[in-house]
Design an enzyme around this catalytic site. Structure first.
Site, short mmCIF file in Angstrom:
data_model
loop_
_atom_site.label_atom_id
_atom_site.label_comp_id
_atom_site.label_asym_id
_atom_site.label_seq_id
_atom_site.Cartn_x
_atom_site.Cartn_y
_atom_site.Cartn_z
N ASP A 412 -7.03 -9.47 3.62
CA ASP A 412 -6.26 -10.60 3.09
C ASP A 412 -6.04 -10.41 1.59
O ASP A 412 -6.62 -9.52 0.96
CB ASP A 412 -7.05 -11.89 3.36
CG ASP A 412 -6.20 -13.15 3.21
OD1 ASP A 412 -4.97 -13.05 3.27
OD2 ASP A 412 -6.79 -14.23 3.03
N GLU A 415 -1.44 -8.49 -1.37
CA GLU A 415 -0.05 -8.28 -1.80
C GLU A 415 0.08 -7.37 -3.04
O GLU A 415 1.11 -6.67 -3.12
CB GLU A 415 0.63 -9.63 -2.08
CG GLU A 415 0.88 -10.47 -0.85
CD GLU A 415 -0.39 -11.04 -0.24
OE1 GLU A 415 -0.46 -11.14 1.00
OE2 GLU A 415 -1.32 -11.36 -1.01
N ASP A 486 0.09 -17.80 5.57
CA ASP A 486 -0.34 -19.20 5.43
C ASP A 486 0.78 -20.18 5.79
O ASP A 486 1.41 -20.77 4.91
CB ASP A 486 -0.84 -19.45 4.02
CG ASP A 486 -2.09 -18.65 3.71
OD1 ASP A 486 -2.69 -18.09 4.65
OD2 ASP A 486 -2.47 -18.57 2.54
#
Length: 770
Positions: A412, A415, A486
């Site tokens: 997670d 990015e 999300d």
């Protein structure tokens, strides 16, 4: 001034078009895949494509006077002055034009912004240079002619509708906490594969550039679509095929296919940020799942299981020895998946930080110091995953979790996300041994982290790795499952689930899912119910919610939510053998499990914009209810004959029907003359091989091939699998073991026809009817 095409030279299957300004290279990889490349001073390695994809291909090249023409068995490319490239199918001028360079100039949208309003926009944080059409010096664009009937798909999980015509998107992996809406131009992934249908003819273009890039699919003009990048080489692939399916097969040949998953990963998975604060809480969730007879295979632990959010640690204050805890969960039928973020806590007493610092494994600020930003553990540093040594180090650290008994890792925040503003573009990263910047490596940061995680799990567990990643680039599907990030408990998000997962599937990411019930905000009983129904065939089938939102385990809502939820979990497990068969087929073809109707029926204009139905393989069609309060809905059935799963009523295709859909019913149809392997009713998927298998027959003349292996490791790659051919014709059933490499063949096979059951026993290498 015209940039003239002077001549061409050949180097094997590479054709160099010598223009006055700069050469352009065309490399024929296969009869249906041609690379277009122009060196603009960047390294030419690809993160999406691994290995040499070139196969020996016959082609002709000829100077036609006003253009140079390259012909393969499947494509014709015509190269003109000014680096203009036109692509046709194999029929040439009599065939279909696929991809044609635009001969005019771009006309940016008139935003009607005067200086005063531009200044206001800049003060509000908008990119004024972009509004004005201003670009950095290394910027380039590629403009293609747009046909009036052209449709677009792919690009991964961009928000909005299935068909991307008239929209524009950016590829710059972004963690945006706002509720995702169709106006978002970017999310967590950059997957620049564009799939088009033009005059009924399909094609693909894969733009392999990791720098920030933009694609406009007719938003700016009805005359052209264009791709632009802030930097990097011109590097894209023309992909042909006789059908949209063939184009996807060719694309996944290029960038890789989702490998066979462990079978248990297709079961239901329960998660929540906050479960992992204590062992007691996780244990309570596990007990309730069994108490309420809710089948489940996986419990996810979010960031709270770690010691102060330090990666590759486990908190001791609210847990006993983690390996003992994981063993206890395993005895109850649950596997544990743990989250890992890339941010390593800046802590001199922390082994991972010390080791990474000592070996120079973290990215650096332009002044040469280690770059520091803030994420969950506070001040944190970031591994330089573009380097092989760093990926190997990260993979080695995964051994800590494998040794504890963890069954998979969830990557997670990769990015990479950060709390003190986005990582600046000039932060120093590596592209293998070459120093570069975040500007180039941003979009592949999550890709490289997922690859490292995959390699670690593969090496230390000897099982097929189960990795989930939020950020990805084209080709990440070789290493990781993905989810759409999300989302929120909104009806618009359950609606968007279908086009997002379908476009991900067509973009190579066959193993994907959404957070069932919604991650943020507070779900409702009806929304949760429709979500668990609508995502019944989503390969990743996980309920996940954020800390601070209402609990969304089904028992929280009482009846009838609990009973309906249980009904669909149990139905999911019945379909697991079919889903597993589809993954076997996907590993050979790259075709997704969950797919839009247009993939199976590309010549039917009715399905070009079908956003609220999807198919599973070629045999199952479902039309989820995605509107609040709706208890019936129109369902379009494509060509063929269809059978209502619930009551056996038959319908003719190319027809819209009104389907009854009370709160406990998912409209579900089976293609006539299909066979479905039918799993047992179980609480979780066992590692022990099944001794029996049941097949349900929908029709009277049908063939089906079923796949079986141990569902866990890589032995199937050495031939340790079985293939069963099931054939029904004129009331007779035949079972043939077409490939026998796995020792645990079914001892009994039951075939359920419309009017009776036929039972076969395994005897002396054959299946004999009882």
């Amino acid at each position: 001034m015209t940039n003239k095409l002077i001549n061409f030279t050949k180097d094997g299957q590479k054709i160099i078009l010598n223009y006055q300004d700069q050469p352009l290279e065309l490399t024929i990889l296969t009869p249906e895949i041609i690379r277009v490349f122009q060196d603009r001073g960047n390294a030419s390695n690809s993160y999406a494509i691994e290995g040499d994809k070139k196969i020996k291909t016959d082609f002709d090249i000829e100077d036609k006077g006003d253009h140079t023409e390259i012909t393969t068995e499947k494509l014709i490319v015509k190269a003109y002055d000014d680096e203009k490239i036109d692509v046709y199918d194999e029929k040439g001028d009599q065939g279909d034009p696929l991809i044609m360079d635009y001969r005019g100039t771009r006309t940016p949208i008139d935003r009607q912004m005067d200086k005063e309003h531009l200044k206001l926009a800049e003060s509000e944080g908008h990119d004024v240079k972009k509004l004005l059409g201003m670009h950095d010096e290394n910027y380039y664009e590629i403009i293609k002619t747009l046909a009036s009937d052209e449709q677009f798909y792919g690009l991964g999980d961009k928000t909005g509708f299935l068909n991307k015509r008239h929209y524009a998107y950016d590829n710059w992996n972004t963690d945006n906490p706002d509720p995702q809406v169709e106006s978002f131009t970017r999310l967590y992934k950059s997957i620049p594969i564009l799939l088009g249908i033009k005059n009924g003819h399909p094609y693909g273009i894969f733009f392999d550039n990791t720098y920030r890039n933009h694609i406009d699919l007719g938003k700016e003009s009805n005359n052209y679509y264009y791709y632009s990048a802030v930097d990097g080489n011109v590097d894209y692939y023309i992909i042909g095929g006789d059908s949209l399916k063939e184009v996807i097969t060719n694309y996944t040949y290029l960038t890789g296919r989702v490998p066979m998953p462990q079978k248990w990963t297709l079961g239901y998975q329960q998660s929540r940020w906050g479960y992992s604060v204590s062992q007691k809480q996780v244990k309570k969730i596990a007990e309730n799942l069994r108490k309420y007879d809710l089948p489940c295979d996986v419990l996810h632990l979010d960031i709270d299981y770690m010691d102060g959010y330090r990666v590759f640690t486990w908190r001791k204050d609210t847990y006993e020895a983690p390996e003992d805890f994981i063993k206890k969960m395993r005895k109850l039928g649950f596997r544990i998946i743990t989250i890992i973020d890339p941010g390593v806590k800046k802590d001199d007493d922390y082994k991972i930080y010390q080791e990474g610092l000592e070996k120079g494994y973290f990215v650096k600020a332009p002044d040469g110091t280690v770059y520091v930003n803030e994420v969950w553990p506070g001040d944190a540093v970031f591994p330089d995953f573009g380097r092989k040594q760093v990926r190997e180090w990260w993979a080695k650290n995964c051994k800590y979790l494998v040794d504890l008994g963890v069954s998979g890792i969830w990557d997670d925040m990769n990015e990479p996300a950060s709390f003190r503003g986005e990582v600046p573009e000039d932060v120093v990263f590596h592209n293998e041994d070459e120093k570069t910047t975040h500007k180039k490596m941003h979009n592949v940061y999550g890709h490289n982290m997922a690859k490292a995680t995959y390699e670690g799990l593969k090496k230390y567990s000897d099982k097929r790795p189960f990795v989930i990643t939020r950020a990805a680039y084209a080709g990440t599907q070789k290493f990781s499952t993905v989810w759409t990030g999300d989302n929120q408990s909104l009806w618009t998000h359950v609606q968007m689930m279908i086009p997002q997962l379908c476009n991900l599937g067509m973009s190579g990411f066959s193993f994907a899912g959404t957070d069932i019930g919604g991650f943020g905000a507070d779900t409702t009983p009806e929304l949760l119910t429709r979500w668990i129904e609508g995502s019944l065939f989503s390969p990743l089938y996980r309920n996940h919610a954020a800390l601070g939102t209402r609990s969304q385990e089904p028992w929280v809502f009482g009846e009838p939510t609990l009973s309906i939820y249980r009904k669909y979990l149990k139905l999911r497990y019945r379909f697991v053998p079919y889903l597993y068969d589809e993954f076997y087929r996907e590993s050979k073809t790259g075709l997704p499990i969950m797919r839009p109707l247009v993939l199976n029926y590309e010549n039917d204009p009715h399905v070009y914009n079908m956003n609220d139905e999807y198919m599973v393989g070629e045999d199952i069609l479902t039309a989820p209810v995605v509107q609040e309060g709706q208890t019936e809905r129109a369902v379009y059935l494509p060509e063929g004959e269809w059978i209502d799963f619930w009551n056996g009523v038959e319908y003719s295709g190319k027809n819209t029907i009104l389907a009854d859909a009370p709160i406990d019913k998912l409209p579900l149809f089976i293609r006539k003359n299909a066979i479905l392997p039918w799993g047992k009713e179980v609480s979780h998927i066992s590692d022990e091989p099944d001794k029996t298998m049941t097949f349900r027959v929908f029709g009277d003349k049908v063939k089906y091939t079923h796949y079986q292996d141990n569902g866990l490791d890589f032995n199937y790659q050495n031939g340790e699998y079985n293939l069963y051919d099931v054939e029904v014709a004129d009331g007779h059933v035949k079972i043939k073991l077409a490939h026998h490499g796995y020792a645990h063949e079914y001892q009994q096979i039951i075939v359920k026809l419309a009017d009776r059951e036929v039972v076969f026993d395994y005897c002396d290498g054959e299946y004999v009817e009882k």
